[in-house]
Design a protein around this motif. Structure first.
Motif, PDB file in Angstrom:
ATOM      1  N   PRO A   1       0.303  -4.551   2.972  1.00 43.39           N
ATOM      2  CA  PRO A   1       0.706  -4.158   1.616  1.00 43.39           C
ATOM      3  C   PRO A   1       0.165  -5.097   0.532  1.00 43.39           C
ATOM      4  CG  PRO A   1       2.494  -5.333   2.688  1.00 43.39           C
ATOM      5  CD  PRO A   1       1.366  -5.284   3.683  1.00 43.39           C
ATOM      6  N   PHE A   2      -0.174  -4.476  -0.585  1.00 47.06           N
ATOM      7  CA  PHE A   2      -0.689  -5.231  -1.736  1.00 47.06           C
ATOM      8  C   PHE A   2      -0.120  -4.636  -3.020  1.00 47.06           C
ATOM      9  CE2 PHE A   2      -3.778  -5.731   1.632  1.00 47.06           C
ATOM     10  CZ  PHE A   2      -4.063  -7.082   1.587  1.00 47.06           C
ATOM     11  N   ARG A   3      -0.123  -5.457  -4.052  1.00 52.05           N
ATOM     12  CA  ARG A   3       0.284  -4.992  -5.373  1.00 52.05           C
ATOM     13  C   ARG A   3      -0.799  -5.390  -6.371  1.00 52.05           C
ATOM     14  NH1 ARG A   3       5.079  -3.313  -7.163  1.00 52.05           N
ATOM     15  NH2 ARG A   3       6.144  -4.164  -5.331  1.00 52.05           N
ATOM     16  N   GLU A   4      -1.445  -4.385  -6.963  1.00 46.83           N
ATOM     17  CA  GLU A   4      -2.486  -4.612  -7.963  1.00 46.83           C
ATOM     18  C   GLU A   4      -2.137  -3.830  -9.217  1.00 46.83           C
ATOM     19  OE1 GLU A   4      -6.787  -5.168  -6.379  1.00 46.83           O
ATOM     20  OE2 GLU A   4      -5.941  -3.499  -5.238  1.00 46.83           O
ATOM     21  N   ASP A   5      -2.187  -4.516 -10.343  1.00 46.68           N
ATOM     22  CA  ASP A   5      -1.895  -3.871 -11.629  1.00 46.68           C
ATOM     23  C   ASP A   5      -0.553  -3.157 -11.590  1.00 46.68           C
ATOM     24  OD1 ASP A   5      -4.410  -4.723 -12.573  1.00 46.68           O
ATOM     25  OD2 ASP A   5      -5.366  -2.945 -11.686  1.00 46.68           O
TER      26      ASP A   5
END
Length: 311
Positions: free
Chosen positions: A213-217
């Motif tokens: 999992p990642f969080r971008e913008d």
């Protein structure tokens, strides 16, 4: 524990006989059991022979290399363990007013925490509580705490067994890592999408372990990784990353020492979602009233409450 005073021809009570049998099986032979119990090997052999004669059934199959319980012996052994444990607990409760923790303490832990964190701390625990005899089993499975008559189990992740009391004591966060040699050969991923061009080492314990999992913008996304090797444990993934075979996503408890030593490099820390994982001490209701259990619970909580592996 039941005091063991054994002469070769002396009468022996049932609890003593059970303790001798359990020691022989657990220690893998009469000689090792004799050393543990402080008697001679012949005394152990004769005690078990007399027990078999009294019961009228063979309990152990003896070979030159090892001893193995017969089916009847395994049934008797299981009951003997429960009875010995009950005696230990009864004695511990009786002495609770004096507050002196003692007796056999049965603990189960996963491999990574046991070997990397708990084992080094046991020197201090033994010094603080010399009368506690720790029986530690180490394995990566969800054991039946009640069925296997454990005092405490150390669990990583949520606890779903409603029969148990769970005390949260620490936290693990996942990190993405690779070795400097791997990064020198293949480049450093700057964005999560770059992982598609890299050898990512997926752990196969659950399907979602291959989705990172990642969080971008402000947007949460998951990237399904793939690579040349899939492996069943985080310890294995860490070893492969240290061997320059790819990028791994493992708990900081595992990776932190290698990161601090420069053997691994942490990747994408600004966008990676670290998925905090709670660690619990779990035990049957009421077990914490035993001084030996309370001492272990308090020791582990105090020792690891700050998650000392935190980067």
């Amino acid at each position: 524990m039941v005091p063991l005073i054994l002469e070769l021809e002396a009468p022996m009570d049932r609890a003593e006989a059970m303790e001798i049998l359990v020691a022989a099986v657990d220690r893998g032979g009469f000689t090792a059991a004799a050393v543990h119990l402080g008697v001679t090997p012949s005394a152990v052999s004769k005690a078990i022979t007399r027990l078999e004669q009294r019961l009228g059934v063979r309990l152990l199959e003896r070979t030159t290399r090892r001893i193995v319980p017969t089916p009847a012996g395994q049934d008797y052994l299981d009951s003997a363990r429960r009875i010995i444990g009950a005696i230990d607990d009864a004695e511990a409760v009786a002495m609770a007013s004096g507050g002196r923790p003692q007796g056999r303490l049965r603990v189960n832990s996963g491999i990574s925490f046991a070997m990397r964190q708990l084992a080094p701390a046991l020197v201090a625990f033994g010094a603080a509580y010399p009368d506690i005899r720790l029986d530690l089993t180490v394995e990566d499975r969800i054991c039946d705490v009640i069925g296997e008559e454990l005092d405490v189990a150390i669990r990583t992740g949520p606890v779903t067994d409603e029969r148990l009391v769970a005390r949260r004591f620490a936290e693990i966060r996942r990190v993405i890592v690779a070795s400097p040699a791997y990064l020198e050969r293949h480049g450093v991923p700057k964005r999560p999408a770059d992982l598609a061009r890299h050898a990512c080492l997926a752990i196969t314990t659950t399907a979602d372990m291959a989705r990172w999992p990642f969080r971008e913008d402000g947007q949460l996304s998951q990237i399904t990784v793939q690579g040349p090797v899939r492996i069943g444990t985080a310890e294995g993934a860490l070893a492969l990353a240290l061997a320059d075979l790819g990028i791994a996503r493992v708990g900081d408890m595992l990776a932190a020492p290698s990161i601090r030593e420069g053997r691994l490099v942490r990747l994408l820390p600004d966008t990676h979602v670290d998925d905090p994982i709670p660690m619990h001490l779990v035990f049957p209701p009421g077990r914490q009233r035993l001084p030996k259990v309370r001492a272990f619970l308090d020791f582990v909580s105090a020792r690891f409450s700050a998650s000392p592996w935190r980067l």
